[in-house]
Each structure stands twice: as structure tokens, then as C-alpha cells.
Design a protein around this motif. Structure first.
Motif, PDB file in Angstrom:
ATOM      1  N   GLY A 229       0.756  -1.073  -0.092  1.00 17.13           N
ATOM      2  CA  GLY A 229      -0.082  -0.236   0.068  1.00 17.13           C
ATOM      3  C   GLY A 229       0.674   1.156   0.027  1.00 17.13           C
ATOM      4  N   VAL A 230       2.059   1.213   0.782  1.00 18.13           N
ATOM      5  CA  VAL A 230       2.849   2.411   0.812  1.00 18.13           C
ATOM      6  C   VAL A 230       3.553   2.511  -0.562  1.00 18.13           C
ATOM      7  N   THR A 231       3.817   1.482  -1.447  1.00 19.32           N
ATOM      8  CA  THR A 231       4.411   1.396  -2.775  1.00 19.32           C
ATOM      9  C   THR A 231       3.168   2.195  -3.573  1.00 19.32           C
ATOM     10  N   LEU A 232       2.182   1.643  -3.512  1.00 24.57           N
ATOM     11  CA  LEU A 232       0.858   2.376  -4.240  1.00 24.57           C
ATOM     12  C   LEU A 232       0.823   3.750  -4.164  1.00 24.57           C
TER      13      LEU A 232
ATOM     14  N   LEU B 263       1.313   6.672  -6.802  1.00 25.61           N
ATOM     15  CA  LEU B 263       0.193   7.729  -7.133  1.00 25.61           C
ATOM     16  C   LEU B 263       0.154   9.112  -6.430  1.00 25.61           C
ATOM     17  N   TRP B 264       0.621   8.849  -5.171  1.00 27.68           N
ATOM     18  CA  TRP B 264       0.678  10.277  -4.327  1.00 27.68           C
ATOM     19  C   TRP B 264       1.868  10.695  -3.803  1.00 27.68           C
TER      20      TRP B 264
ATOM     21  N   GLN C 128       2.635  13.775  -1.614  1.00 28.48           N
ATOM     22  CA  GLN C 128       1.440  14.488  -1.054  1.00 28.48           C
ATOM     23  C   GLN C 128       0.912  13.826   0.265  1.00 28.48           C
ATOM     24  N   GLU C 129       1.717  13.064   0.930  1.00 26.10           N
ATOM     25  CA  GLU C 129       1.415  12.276   1.965  1.00 26.10           C
ATOM     26  C   GLU C 129       2.266  13.168   2.981  1.00 26.10           C
TER      27      GLU C 129
END
Lengths: 164, 164
Positions: free
Chosen positions: A129-132, A136-137, A140-141
Motif C-alpha cells: 500500500g505504501v508502494t501504491l 500515485l501520491w 502528497q502524504e
């Protein structure tokens, strides 16, 4: 279309890599060879990072903690930071095969790491999930959110037993 | 290159969608409009699935459980099952903006769902990981592994308190 290779121009890759198109083609005969080379280099770099972060033998969760730390390490010039490279890589059979092989290896490392299977699976899923999120973001996090997830995952490896 | 739009041919999209290129262009004036339309439709479909899976009000974790069930629902003809569509979508500003908006909405739903923040974050990260897996390893995971992760995530919503 995908079967015929990636829809990225070598110009774009050369520009993002900061080299000339001629320079690229001097080293790689085809676009597929270039992309396979990029992904090979990235996996070597990542695996070396994991090895360097590995604690002494005998500690349960040591592979998993090394993967957590490597995944969250901030890479200024990461391969995946270049959108046209990511777009080019997806759907290329030579690249997909390498991703599959690496993912199998990493999964085996965390699955045989002495952690409860619930912890191993949840941490692997969360790292994916962190890779996704990086794909994608990127940027932005908040740093705070990333560090909070990283610390939670590390702590999950330091305890034992089922989670539910 | 990415700024100029996706590197996918309309022929490829039309072929995978099972329609003619003329039919596509009749509905969408530009490739960007087509891709934005595809992603809008997919998000509407996903949000409707989440709504339909929502338990009666007042139960902690109900949004999170609906997202878990929607993420793991098997979609025979899912947008993301078409590699050329996925490759086309990534890097298109109109698409990225829609992905960001949807991700914000989903994150808010699971963050204000009455679960301990550690549970909310871990489940969100794991669901992103399942999405990455659907993109990269569609059909390669065993049904048993998927169901095991799904059941673990659902159970995490049914208990309370910190995980570590």
C-alpha cells in the motif's frame, strides 16, 4: 499495443534520466532492454538497502523490519519518481517477470521471518500500500503520516501472537 | 510526454472495450475526456458498491467494512483488468485529480468510522496494497490468500483499542 512494447519515447526517458538518446541507445539495443535494465538496477539497489538494514541473525522479524525501513527510506532520485518511466514499465512482459520474481523473494523473506502469519500478511499488504501511495501520491502524504505508519509496522514486528 | 497526454492508442482502448474507434470518438471528443469518463464511471461504480454494502448506521467500522468488501469483490470486467487502460490512465492530470479526490473521500470515511487510528491506518494501507496487487498480479494470487487477508481485515474492525 501493450504486447508490442511500452508507449514511451526514448526522448522522454533520456530527458528524465538526464542523458542523451544516443547515450541511451549506446548502452541498450532496444527499449525493452533499457526498461529491463532500469528495473534490474532498481531491484539491486533495493535489495542492497535491505541487506544493509538487516539486524544480526536470530532475531524474529529482522527481514520484515529491514523491508519496512527500506520501503520508507526517502529516495531523492528514485526510479518510481519519474511518471513516464512508471508508465513505460507497466505492461512490459520483461519487466512484469522481474517484478513477479522480486515480489516472490520478498514475500518468502517476510513469510519465514518468525512472525505470526497475521502480522506477516498485514505488514506485507501495508508495504504494498505504501508502494501504491508512492506511485500515485508521491510527495502528497505528510511526513508525519508516513512516519506514523512506519513506526506502527515496526512495532507490529516486535510483538508476537495473533492480532485478532 | 506525460504532460501531452497518455500514450495509448484509441484503437487499443476501443478493442479492449469491445467498441469501434468511431463509437468512442462519438461520445468523447478527446482522449483525455475518454479517460476521465472511464475513471468517473469506475468511481461511481465503486462508490455505489460501498453504499450497497454499508451496514445500518451506528456501528463502528461500517464504512471500513464496506470498503474492505468492495475492494475484495471479484469484478469480471473491471477497468483495471485491462493493462492498456491502466497504462493510459497513469500520468494523466485529469485522472490524477480524480484519483486524489476519491482517495481523500475514502480516507475520510475510514478515518471517522469509530475505529482506533492504528486500525484505520493499517486497514487503509492494506487495502491500497490489495489494489497494487490487483494492478500488478491480477489473477496470480490464490483465492485462499485473498480471502484470508479479507477476513483478517474485517476482524480488525470488529475489535477496539490499539494494536501495539
Amino acid at each position: 499495443m501493450v504486447a508490442n512494447g511500452p508507449n514511451v519515447s526514448l526522448d522522454a526517458v533520456a530527458k528524465e534520466a538526464g542523458v542523451s538518446k544516443g547515450g541511451l541507445l549506446h548502452h541498450f539495443r532496444t527499449k525493452q532492454a533499457l526498461l529491463a535494465g532500469l528495473i534490474d538496477e532498481w531491484f539491486e539497489h533495493y535489495d542492497a538497502a535491505v541487506e544493509s538494514l538487516l539486524e544480526p541473525e536470530g532475531t524474529p522479524g529482522r527481514w520484515t523490519r529491514a523491508h519496512i525501513r527500506a520501503t520508507f527510506a526517502e529516495e531523492e532520485d528514485d526510479l518510481w519518481a519519474h511518471p513516464s518511466v512508471v508508465t513505460a514499465l507497466l505492461g512490459v512482459p520483461e519487466v512484469q517477470q522481474r517484478i513477479d520474481t522480486a515480489a516472490d523473494r520478498w514475500r518468502r523473506q517476510t513469510d519465514s521471518d518468525g512472525l505470526h502469519p497475521q502480522r506477516a500478511d498485514l505488514i506485507s499488504r501495508a508495504l504494498d500500500g505504501v508502494t501504491l501511495s508512492d506511485l500515485l501520491w508521491r510527495g502528497q502524504e505528510t511526513r508525519e503520516h508516513r512516519e506514523s505508519t512506519r513506526d506502527l509496522l515496526l512495532k507490529l514486528t516486535e510483538q508476537d501472537g495473533p492480532l485478532v
